[in-house]
Design a protein around this motif. Structure first.
Motif, mmCIF file in Angstrom:
data_model
loop_
_atom_site.group_PDB
_atom_site.id
_atom_site.type_symbol
_atom_site.label_atom_id
_atom_site.label_comp_id
_atom_site.label_asym_id
_atom_site.label_seq_id
_atom_site.Cartn_x
_atom_site.Cartn_y
_atom_site.Cartn_z
ATOM 1 N N ALA A 16 0.865 -1.176 0.000
ATOM 2 C CA ALA A 16 0.000 0.000 0.000
ATOM 3 C C ALA A 16 0.899 1.222 0.000
ATOM 4 N N ASP A 17 0.396 2.322 -0.529
ATOM 5 C CA ASP A 17 1.214 3.533 -0.561
ATOM 6 C C ASP A 17 1.224 4.203 0.823
ATOM 7 N N PRO A 18 1.932 5.311 0.993
ATOM 8 C CA PRO A 18 2.011 5.947 2.311
ATOM 9 C C PRO A 18 0.660 6.366 2.897
ATOM 10 N N ASP A 19 -0.381 6.490 2.054
ATOM 11 C CA ASP A 19 -1.728 6.821 2.535
ATOM 12 C C ASP A 19 -2.589 5.570 2.720
ATOM 13 N N ASN A 20 -1.956 4.397 2.729
ATOM 14 C CA ASN A 20 -2.646 3.103 2.830
ATOM 15 C C ASN A 20 -3.613 2.866 1.687
ATOM 16 N N SER A 21 -3.323 3.421 0.533
ATOM 17 C CA SER A 21 -4.183 3.275 -0.640
ATOM 18 C C SER A 21 -3.669 2.164 -1.554
ATOM 19 N N LEU A 22 -4.618 1.528 -2.241
ATOM 20 C CA LEU A 22 -4.314 0.520 -3.245
ATOM 21 C C LEU A 22 -4.642 1.025 -4.649
ATOM 22 N N LEU A 50 -8.053 -10.759 7.210
ATOM 23 C CA LEU A 50 -7.377 -9.542 6.821
ATOM 24 C C LEU A 50 -7.313 -8.606 8.009
ATOM 25 N N GLY A 51 -6.426 -7.631 7.905
ATOM 26 C CA GLY A 51 -6.302 -6.636 8.949
ATOM 27 C C GLY A 51 -7.277 -5.492 8.750
ATOM 28 N N SER A 52 -7.393 -4.659 9.769
ATOM 29 C CA SER A 52 -8.380 -3.576 9.741
ATOM 30 C C SER A 52 -8.096 -2.545 8.657
ATOM 31 N N THR A 53 -6.834 -2.238 8.384
ATOM 32 C CA THR A 53 -6.512 -1.236 7.372
ATOM 33 C C THR A 53 -6.945 -1.713 5.987
ATOM 34 N N THR A 54 -6.682 -2.980 5.678
ATOM 35 C CA THR A 54 -7.099 -3.550 4.397
ATOM 36 C C THR A 54 -8.624 -3.551 4.305
ATOM 37 N N TYR A 55 -9.280 -3.971 5.369
ATOM 38 C CA TYR A 55 -10.738 -4.019 5.387
ATOM 39 C C TYR A 55 -11.333 -2.618 5.194
ATOM 40 N N GLU A 56 -10.804 -1.648 5.924
ATOM 41 C CA GLU A 56 -11.321 -0.283 5.813
ATOM 42 C C GLU A 56 -11.163 0.273 4.400
ATOM 43 N N VAL A 59 -13.848 -1.373 2.196
ATOM 44 C CA VAL A 59 -15.181 -0.830 2.479
ATOM 45 C C VAL A 59 -15.324 0.578 1.893
ATOM 46 N N ALA A 60 -14.283 1.393 2.035
ATOM 47 C CA ALA A 60 -14.351 2.786 1.573
ATOM 48 C C ALA A 60 -14.285 2.927 0.062
ATOM 49 N N ASN A 61 -13.710 1.938 -0.621
ATOM 50 C CA ASN A 61 -13.448 2.096 -2.047
ATOM 51 C C ASN A 61 -14.242 1.172 -2.959
ATOM 52 N N ASN A 62 -15.152 0.410 -2.399
ATOM 53 C CA ASN A 62 -15.951 -0.514 -3.194
ATOM 54 C C ASN A 62 -17.408 -0.450 -2.753
ATOM 55 N N PRO A 63 -18.327 -0.570 -3.689
ATOM 56 C CA PRO A 63 -19.737 -0.656 -3.284
ATOM 57 C C PRO A 63 -19.939 -1.897 -2.412
#
Length: 180
Positions: A16-22, A50-56, A59-63
């Motif tokens: 993931a990048d420094p902002d935890n983005s994929l 999975l961990g919470s960061t991946t899960y979050e 959730v935030a980036n997919n319907p």
């Protein structure tokens, strides 16, 4: 039954990048949908975590329906120390603590099928530390991020890892390592 950490990584070793983005990963996948390797992999999976960061991020980036479209009713454990939103229709268990007891629950739920440690790297490292990770599968993407969440923030030396497969999947180099 195999417990696998299957993930994508940038060429310089970040998931993931420094902002935890994929977003960087989605750009590669969208530009080169040459393979359904994850779909094939998923057919053998009986449980995932999975961990919470991946899960979050998911959730935030997919319907919300994307979860069911991708993972159906797979029993899923989310490691977290916080309250997280529950996806409607997803078979989720929110857990904290050591990975060993959770791995036992996952093994029972998987009913002879494989277990996927989806991410992140620290969670996969906890499974490796406990001797519960059988393989690391990495799709290395043609991207460098210069920082972010490391692939596997642990020291695991060559005496514990053996390269068993290398494959070209479109723009990805798939590497499979068995752990001992």
């Amino acid at each position: 039954m195999t417990t696998s950490y299957y993930t994508a990584s940038s060429l310089d070793g970040y998931i993931a990048d420094p902002d935890n983005s994929l977003d960087w990963l989605m750009a590669v996948v969208d530009a080169d949908p040459a393979t359904d390797d994850v779909g094939v992999f998923l057919r053998g999976i009986g449980a995932l975590c999975l961990g919470s960061t991946t899960y979050e991020w998911m959730v935030a980036n997919n319907p919300p329906e994307t979860w069911h479209d991708n993972y159906g009713d797979l029993p899923t454990w989310v490691f977290t120390h916080r309250e997280l939103p529950r996806l409607p229709g997803a078979n989720l268990r929110f857990v904290a603590g050591e990975v060993g007891p959770v791995h036992e629950q996952m093994t029972e739920a998987a009913a002879g099928r494989d277990i996927w440690v989806m991410g992140g790297g620290d969670l996969a490292g906890q499974f490796a530390d406990a001797g519960l990770l059988d393989e690391v599968i990495v799709g290395v993407a043609p991207v460098t991020l210069g920082g972010g969440a490391p692939l596997l923030p642990r020291r695991i030396l060559a005496d514990r890892m053996r390269l068993v497969e290398v494959e070209c999947l479109g723009q990805f180099a798939k590497l499979v390592y068995r752990l001992s």
